[in-house]
Write a protein that holds these residues in place. Sequence first.
Motif, PDB file in Angstrom:
ATOM      1  N   ALA A 153       0.832  -1.214   0.000  1.00 12.62           N
ATOM      2  CA  ALA A 153       0.000   0.000   0.000  1.00 12.62           C
ATOM      3  C   ALA A 153       0.862   1.258   0.000  1.00 12.62           C
ATOM      4  O   ALA A 153       0.548   2.239  -0.683  1.00 12.62           O
ATOM      5  CB  ALA A 153      -0.941  -0.015   1.203  1.00 12.62           C
ATOM      6  N   TRP A 154       1.956   1.248   0.767  1.00 11.57           N
ATOM      7  CA  TRP A 154       2.850   2.409   0.801  1.00 11.57           C
ATOM      8  C   TRP A 154       3.471   2.650  -0.577  1.00 11.57           C
ATOM      9  O   TRP A 154       3.542   3.800  -1.044  1.00 11.57           O
ATOM     10  CB  TRP A 154       3.945   2.208   1.841  1.00 11.57           C
ATOM     11  CG  TRP A 154       3.512   2.420   3.247  1.00 11.57           C
ATOM     12  CD1 TRP A 154       3.368   1.475   4.230  1.00 11.57           C
ATOM     13  CD2 TRP A 154       3.175   3.673   3.860  1.00 11.57           C
ATOM     14  NE1 TRP A 154       2.958   2.052   5.407  1.00 11.57           N
ATOM     15  CE2 TRP A 154       2.827   3.413   5.213  1.00 11.57           C
ATOM     16  CE3 TRP A 154       3.118   4.989   3.400  1.00 11.57           C
ATOM     17  CZ2 TRP A 154       2.444   4.407   6.095  1.00 11.57           C
ATOM     18  CZ3 TRP A 154       2.733   5.985   4.279  1.00 11.57           C
ATOM     19  CH2 TRP A 154       2.401   5.694   5.609  1.00 11.57           C
ATOM     20  N   LEU A 180      10.076   2.264   7.497  1.00 13.28           N
ATOM     21  CA  LEU A 180       9.364   1.148   8.115  1.00 13.28           C
ATOM     22  C   LEU A 180       9.946  -0.208   7.728  1.00 13.28           C
ATOM     23  O   LEU A 180       9.843  -1.168   8.485  1.00 13.28           O
ATOM     24  CB  LEU A 180       7.883   1.192   7.718  1.00 13.28           C
ATOM     25  CG  LEU A 180       7.051   2.328   8.324  1.00 13.28           C
ATOM     26  CD1 LEU A 180       5.685   2.399   7.655  1.00 13.28           C
ATOM     27  CD2 LEU A 180       6.888   2.137   9.830  1.00 13.28           C
ATOM     28  N   PHE A 181      10.559  -0.285   6.542  1.00 15.53           N
ATOM     29  CA  PHE A 181      11.035  -1.574   6.034  1.00 15.53           C
ATOM     30  C   PHE A 181      12.504  -1.460   5.643  1.00 15.53           C
ATOM     31  O   PHE A 181      12.852  -1.345   4.466  1.00 15.53           O
ATOM     32  CB  PHE A 181      10.187  -2.014   4.835  1.00 15.53           C
ATOM     33  CG  PHE A 181       8.723  -2.121   5.134  1.00 15.53           C
ATOM     34  CD1 PHE A 181       8.197  -3.290   5.647  1.00 15.53           C
ATOM     35  CD2 PHE A 181       7.885  -1.050   4.918  1.00 15.53           C
ATOM     36  CE1 PHE A 181       6.847  -3.395   5.928  1.00 15.53           C
ATOM     37  CE2 PHE A 181       6.531  -1.130   5.200  1.00 15.53           C
ATOM     38  CZ  PHE A 181       6.008  -2.307   5.716  1.00 15.53           C
ATOM     39  N   LEU A 186      13.100  -2.115  -2.165  1.00 15.45           N
ATOM     40  CA  LEU A 186      12.221  -1.367  -3.067  1.00 15.45           C
ATOM     41  C   LEU A 186      12.029   0.096  -2.685  1.00 15.45           C
ATOM     42  O   LEU A 186      12.090   0.973  -3.554  1.00 15.45           O
ATOM     43  CB  LEU A 186      10.872  -2.070  -3.180  1.00 15.45           C
ATOM     44  CG  LEU A 186      10.900  -3.405  -3.931  1.00 15.45           C
ATOM     45  CD1 LEU A 186       9.536  -4.039  -3.950  1.00 15.45           C
ATOM     46  CD2 LEU A 186      11.416  -3.208  -5.339  1.00 15.45           C
ATOM     47  N   PRO A 187      11.787   0.436  -1.395  1.00 19.10           N
ATOM     48  CA  PRO A 187      11.658   1.862  -1.072  1.00 19.10           C
ATOM     49  C   PRO A 187      12.898   2.662  -1.443  1.00 19.10           C
ATOM     50  O   PRO A 187      12.791   3.761  -2.013  1.00 19.10           O
ATOM     51  CB  PRO A 187      11.420   1.848   0.442  1.00 19.10           C
ATOM     52  CG  PRO A 187      10.811   0.519   0.729  1.00 19.10           C
ATOM     53  CD  PRO A 187      11.483  -0.419  -0.222  1.00 19.10           C
ATOM     54  N   ALA A 188      14.092   2.119  -1.153  1.00 24.35           N
ATOM     55  CA  ALA A 188      15.328   2.817  -1.517  1.00 24.35           C
ATOM     56  C   ALA A 188      15.440   2.962  -3.038  1.00 24.35           C
ATOM     57  O   ALA A 188      15.879   4.008  -3.555  1.00 24.35           O
ATOM     58  CB  ALA A 188      16.531   2.058  -0.971  1.00 24.35           C
ATOM     59  N   ALA A 389       5.831  -7.311   0.554  1.00 24.90           N
ATOM     60  CA  ALA A 389       5.813  -7.106   1.985  1.00 24.90           C
ATOM     61  C   ALA A 389       6.495  -8.340   2.442  1.00 24.90           C
ATOM     62  O   ALA A 389       7.702  -8.412   2.457  1.00 24.90           O
ATOM     63  CB  ALA A 389       4.396  -7.034   2.501  1.00 24.90           C
ATOM     64  N   SER A 390       5.698  -9.343   2.798  1.00 25.93           N
ATOM     65  CA  SER A 390       6.316 -10.622   3.032  1.00 25.93           C
ATOM     66  C   SER A 390       6.881 -11.106   1.709  1.00 25.93           C
ATOM     67  O   SER A 390       7.816 -11.870   1.654  1.00 25.93           O
ATOM     68  CB  SER A 390       5.276 -11.615   3.531  1.00 25.93           C
ATOM     69  OG  SER A 390       4.233 -11.736   2.613  1.00 25.93           O
ATOM     70  N   LEU A 391       6.309 -10.627   0.596  1.00 25.44           N
ATOM     71  CA  LEU A 391       6.777 -11.049  -0.713  1.00 25.44           C
ATOM     72  C   LEU A 391       7.997 -10.271  -1.153  1.00 25.44           C
ATOM     73  O   LEU A 391       8.650 -10.643  -2.107  1.00 25.44           O
ATOM     74  CB  LEU A 391       5.665 -10.832  -1.746  1.00 25.44           C
ATOM     75  CG  LEU A 391       4.379 -11.588  -1.478  1.00 25.44           C
ATOM     76  CD1 LEU A 391       3.326 -11.147  -2.461  1.00 25.44           C
ATOM     77  CD2 LEU A 391       4.616 -13.072  -1.601  1.00 25.44           C
ATOM     78  N   VAL A 392       8.263  -9.177  -0.475  1.00 25.15           N
ATOM     79  CA  VAL A 392       9.300  -8.258  -0.887  1.00 25.15           C
ATOM     80  C   VAL A 392       9.424  -8.166  -2.374  1.00 25.15           C
ATOM     81  O   VAL A 392      10.286  -8.745  -2.957  1.00 25.15           O
ATOM     82  CB  VAL A 392      10.680  -8.647  -0.388  1.00 25.15           C
ATOM     83  CG1 VAL A 392      11.584  -7.445  -0.592  1.00 25.15           C
ATOM     84  CG2 VAL A 392      10.667  -8.993   1.052  1.00 25.15           C
ATOM     85  N   SER A 393       8.628  -7.620  -2.714  1.00 25.16           N
ATOM     86  CA  SER A 393       9.101  -7.408  -3.994  1.00 25.16           C
ATOM     87  C   SER A 393       9.828  -6.100  -3.858  1.00 25.16           C
ATOM     88  O   SER A 393       9.436  -5.328  -3.149  1.00 25.16           O
ATOM     89  CB  SER A 393       8.030  -7.518  -5.023  1.00 25.16           C
ATOM     90  OG  SER A 393       7.165  -6.782  -5.436  1.00 25.16           O
TER      91      SER A 393
END
Length: 401
Positions: A153-154, A180-181, A186-188, A389-393
């Motif tokens: 969602a983020w 948060l993660f 992916l966020p980076a 998320a758990s999938l980390v994409s």
Amino acid sequence: MNSKRESFNSLPLKEQCKSQADLLFTRSLYENMIKKYEVPSLSVLPDNLDMMVANAERLYYGCAYKKCFTITEQVLSRDPYHTACLPLHIACLVEMNKSNKLFKLAHELVDLYPDSAIAWYAVGCYYYLIGRSDPARRFLGKATSLDKLFLPAWLMYGHSFAVENEHDQAMAAYFNAFNLFKGCHLPALYVGLECGLTNNARLASKFFDLALSIAHEDPFVIHEMGVIAYQNHNYTVAENCFMEALNKVKQLGGEIIADKWEPLLNNLGHVNRKLKKYEEALEFHKQALVVAPMKASTFCCIGYIQALTGDLDSAVNYFHKTMALKRDDSFATTMLSYVIEQLIEESPPFPGAGDVYIKFNAKPKKVSWDMCSSNTTPSSSLRGKIWVASLVSLEGSASAL
């Protein structure tokens, strides 16, 4: 990914497994869940739902969306609300532009789980898919408020801003996900992408380095490192990055390359052209044309290289094809004018005219083939891994000449 690998290696499996067969089976289970960018050496429990989801996730990373979607449908037919599979299934629906199926799934989830983040995430993805960013943000914001640790969602919330070039808001959403993660790359990656789009190449490079340290096998990250190197005129480094990314893509999805990787092939053409390897550049652009046949920018790239190599007739043909697909392409229009003027200067007025014929005093402008080098920037291919998320994409940026 490295942190997962380190945690896995620290497990006392040898002490806890009674036999070598048990040890091999247990290691294979963990490897199937951890390896996202390569096929595990041994596949175990092929009919197990969790193993099927892990296999589908690897296909998604390789942009094999149809194969991934086939597996997720099989999983959901056996367990309609498999929590690890649903984000992946929703991502495939977005990538494949299946808005009707996504609409139906979102309504079912909201009816059954009105207090679940995944339900409102599906609604937000539907509105994102049909191009309505405001309601998409509203529902994605509701998903993040219901579950602050729901990474898809983020990321999707950030994409809803990025698709409209609202870089500051997109970066704020990605930064929240980044804080948060810490173990997810992916966020980076997306923060670095936004920095690159705002011409902050130095900061973008730092975030790409961080993403690469977490997931050093991700071809998307390696590709973006190549884009930064290209912008810094380090063409040899850029070529190495692009080739490494292409090799990773082939390892993930086989020799058949998905249309998502058209920017990568065109960027290989750009960097080879800069290194004056025109034959290789032409070959990569033609491969990009096979992957995405109706891309105006690819026709323009081929025409530009034909002009550089002196094949002016072919160049005119490709520039005309470009303008047939994109009438307002300023680069193709300018180049077409220059190439035609050059042909007028060099060609006889009719076949068999020989060397003696009347020449007018008008002097056409000479072609400066480097005139548009500022427009030959590589394209960035990211923004599509919208789940995890758990999938980390990836909606990829449009390839630009």
